[in-house]
Design a protein around this motif. Structure first.
Motif, PDB file in Angstrom:
ATOM      1  N   TYR A 275      59.558  21.142   8.901  1.00  0.00           N
ATOM      2  CA  TYR A 275      59.624  22.278   7.978  1.00  0.00           C
ATOM      3  C   TYR A 275      58.215  22.719   7.600  1.00  0.00           C
ATOM      4  CZ  TYR A 275      64.216  20.111   7.311  1.00  0.00           C
ATOM      5  OH  TYR A 275      65.442  19.546   7.513  1.00  0.00           O
ATOM      6  N   ARG A 276      57.990  24.023   7.505  1.00  0.00           N
ATOM      7  CA  ARG A 276      56.701  24.506   7.016  1.00  0.00           C
ATOM      8  C   ARG A 276      56.834  24.811   5.525  1.00  0.00           C
ATOM      9  NH1 ARG A 276      52.412  26.380   9.914  1.00  0.00           N
ATOM     10  NH2 ARG A 276      53.638  26.898  11.763  1.00  0.00           N
TER      11      ARG A 276
ATOM     12  N   ARG B 261      51.638  23.609   5.378  1.00  0.00           N
ATOM     13  CA  ARG B 261      51.649  22.312   6.079  1.00  0.00           C
ATOM     14  C   ARG B 261      53.040  22.013   6.645  1.00  0.00           C
ATOM     15  NH1 ARG B 261      49.127  17.899   2.197  1.00  0.00           N
ATOM     16  NH2 ARG B 261      48.730  16.739   4.115  1.00  0.00           N
ATOM     17  N   ILE B 262      53.029  21.273   7.762  1.00  0.00           N
ATOM     18  CA  ILE B 262      54.298  20.962   8.437  1.00  0.00           C
ATOM     19  C   ILE B 262      54.755  19.570   8.022  1.00  0.00           C
ATOM     20  CG2 ILE B 262      55.389  20.646  10.690  1.00  0.00           C
ATOM     21  CD1 ILE B 262      53.204  22.580  11.781  1.00  0.00           C
TER      22      ILE B 262
ATOM     23  N   LYS C 203      52.936  26.621  16.664  1.00  0.00           N
ATOM     24  CA  LYS C 203      53.147  28.076  16.497  1.00  0.00           C
ATOM     25  C   LYS C 203      54.636  28.433  16.395  1.00  0.00           C
ATOM     26  CE  LYS C 203      49.175  29.806  19.152  1.00  0.00           C
ATOM     27  NZ  LYS C 203      48.747  28.634  19.950  1.00  0.00           N
ATOM     28  N   PHE C 204      55.494  27.485  16.747  1.00  0.00           N
ATOM     29  CA  PHE C 204      56.938  27.744  16.703  1.00  0.00           C
ATOM     30  C   PHE C 204      57.595  27.209  15.429  1.00  0.00           C
ATOM     31  CE2 PHE C 204      55.895  28.090  21.156  1.00  0.00           C
ATOM     32  CZ  PHE C 204      56.674  29.144  21.598  1.00  0.00           C
ATOM     33  N   VAL C 205      56.775  26.590  14.564  1.00  0.00           N
ATOM     34  CA  VAL C 205      57.358  26.115  13.298  1.00  0.00           C
ATOM     35  C   VAL C 205      57.515  27.349  12.402  1.00  0.00           C
ATOM     36  CG1 VAL C 205      57.189  24.524  11.356  1.00  0.00           C
ATOM     37  CG2 VAL C 205      56.170  23.894  13.558  1.00  0.00           C
ATOM     38  N   PRO C 206      58.751  27.707  12.053  1.00  0.00           N
ATOM     39  CA  PRO C 206      58.985  28.967  11.335  1.00  0.00           C
ATOM     40  C   PRO C 206      58.231  29.044  10.002  1.00  0.00           C
ATOM     41  CG  PRO C 206      61.047  28.074  12.184  1.00  0.00           C
ATOM     42  CD  PRO C 206      60.002  27.004  12.367  1.00  0.00           C
TER      43      PRO C 206
ATOM     44  N   TYR D 277      53.517  14.333   6.879  1.00  0.00           N
ATOM     45  CA  TYR D 277      52.873  15.582   7.301  1.00  0.00           C
ATOM     46  C   TYR D 277      52.461  15.480   8.760  1.00  0.00           C
ATOM     47  CZ  TYR D 277      52.635  16.807   2.374  1.00  0.00           C
ATOM     48  OH  TYR D 277      52.973  17.112   1.086  1.00  0.00           O
ATOM     49  N   VAL D 278      52.589  16.579   9.472  1.00  0.00           N
ATOM     50  CA  VAL D 278      52.095  16.643  10.850  1.00  0.00           C
ATOM     51  C   VAL D 278      50.801  17.432  10.778  1.00  0.00           C
ATOM     52  CG1 VAL D 278      52.618  17.374  13.212  1.00  0.00           C
ATOM     53  CG2 VAL D 278      54.470  16.705  11.673  1.00  0.00           C
TER      54      VAL D 278
END
Ligand SMILES: Cc1ncc(COP(=O)(O)O)c(C=O)c1O
Length: 340
Positions: free
Chosen positions: A62-63, A68-69, A111-114, A337-338
């Motif tokens: 999740y963003r 942060r992811i 870039k694909f994390v909404p 966190y990623v």
């Protein structure tokens, strides 16, 4: 960020840039390899194809509002994949390798994390299968572990939407001493006849009962079942249901909210005593149930008569989603966190 219609993403497959692959050969796991192909080359006699030596996982990144992811409870998925591998005699993926493959796949597809606020997330799908050839029924000597990701929209646009469920007695997804408590493809194949029929008849999903007596609720298609009775959260205890990480999280939240938890057999007749019922899992978090139909007895149980989710389900949903997107404090230590 890539250019996608973030607010209207379906819960389906969208191609991303990379996936991560590891191979178990000659008694050891390879280092993770990065691939940009959506295809695999597979031996025609691989046990994953013939004897169902296959298991998968599902978790989400999740963003948050801070950009942060966040990965939710990835270690629980790593452990469940080990339990699935052991259950069908596959080589388990060590937790550290699982972590590296999952985090690499998310990072490479950052870039694909909404975006925050779209209600969408990045679904992570780890997959393990027997890739070595065998013709007799026996475990493979070689295994392949793949992690791919795909951005998915919220299961229900605009929050949570009550669904109708159909009780099923003439299809068993799992036997009492079978594989219902692990996440292997065979269980899903076995559930398809019932799920397709329920969808065709206009239901959100199917409620499977215990295979032996057909008296107790097992689970709801690909989600666990829960019921709210006053200040008590009730969820079935059964050897043949998947231990849902969402259910475990809702139990922890409910307990912290001062609710009583009961994990025990839930007889179908008890449905009459619940104030709210719901299905829970990674995809939808909570699907409140508005109506349960038992086609064999003709009984119908109705909930959320105003078309809205019940207050307890809504509170649990908001708290869990809040933690996942970082809007609520991570009191339980569920978020990793990623970092880029
Ligand atoms: C059969 C089944 N039950 C329950 C669940 C919910 O589990 P989780 O909350 O870990 O996604 C899933 C989804 O993984 C499932 O496939």
């Amino acid at each position: 960020m890539v250019n996608l219609d973030w607010n209207n993403l379906p819960f389906g497959y969208v191609k991303t840039n990379f996936n991560v692959r590891c191979y178990f050969r000659d008694g050891k796991w390879s280092e993770p390899e990065i691939s940009d192909s959506e295809y695999i080359n597979i031996h025609i006699a691989a046990t994953g194809l013939h004897y169902g030596q296959e298991s998968f996982e599902g978790l989400k990144a999740y963003r948050g509002h801070d950009g942060r992811i966040r990965l939710f409870r990835w270690e629980d998925n790593a452990k469940r994949l080990i339990s699935s591998a052991n259950g069908i005699k596959m080589e388990p993926v060590p937790v550290e390798l699982f972590k590296e493959a999952v985090f690499t796949a998310v990072r490479l597809n950052e870039k694909f994390v909404p975006p925050y606020g779209s209600g969408a997330s990045l679904y992570v799908r780890p997959l393990l299968y027997g890739s070595g050839p065998e013709v007799g029924v026996k475990p493979a000597k070689e295994y392949t572990f793949i992690v791919f990701v795909t951005p998915v929209g919220p299961y229900f646009k605009g929050g949570i939407k009550p669904v109708n469920m159909l009780i099923c007695r003439d299809v068993d997804r799992a036997a009492p001493f079978g594989t219902g408590n692990i996440k292997v493809g065979g269980n899903y194949a076995a559930s398809l006849r019932a799920i397709v029929r329920a969808h065709d008849e206009g239901y959100g999903n199917v409620i499977f009962l215990d295979s032996k007596e057909k008296k107790y609720i097992d689970e709801c298609g690909p989600a666990n079942f829960f019921g709210i009775k006053g200040n008590t959260y009730v969820t079935p205890q059964s050897e043949s249901i998947l231990p849902s990480i969402t259910n475990k999280s809702l139990i922890a939240i409910a307990e912290k909210m001062g609710m009583k938890i009961e994990r025990r057999k839930v007889a179908v007749e008890e449905l009459a005593e619940f104030d709210e019922t719901g299905a829970c899992g990674t995809a939808a978090v909570i699907s409140p149930i508005s109506k349960i139909v038992d086609p064999d007895t003709g009984k119908i149980w109705e909930f959320c008569k105003d078309g809205k989710p019940g207050p307890v389900s809504l509170k649990l949903f908001n708290k869990l989603v809040g933690i996942q997107y970082g809007d609520e404090p991570d009191d339980f230590g569920w978020i990793t966190y990623v970092e880029a």
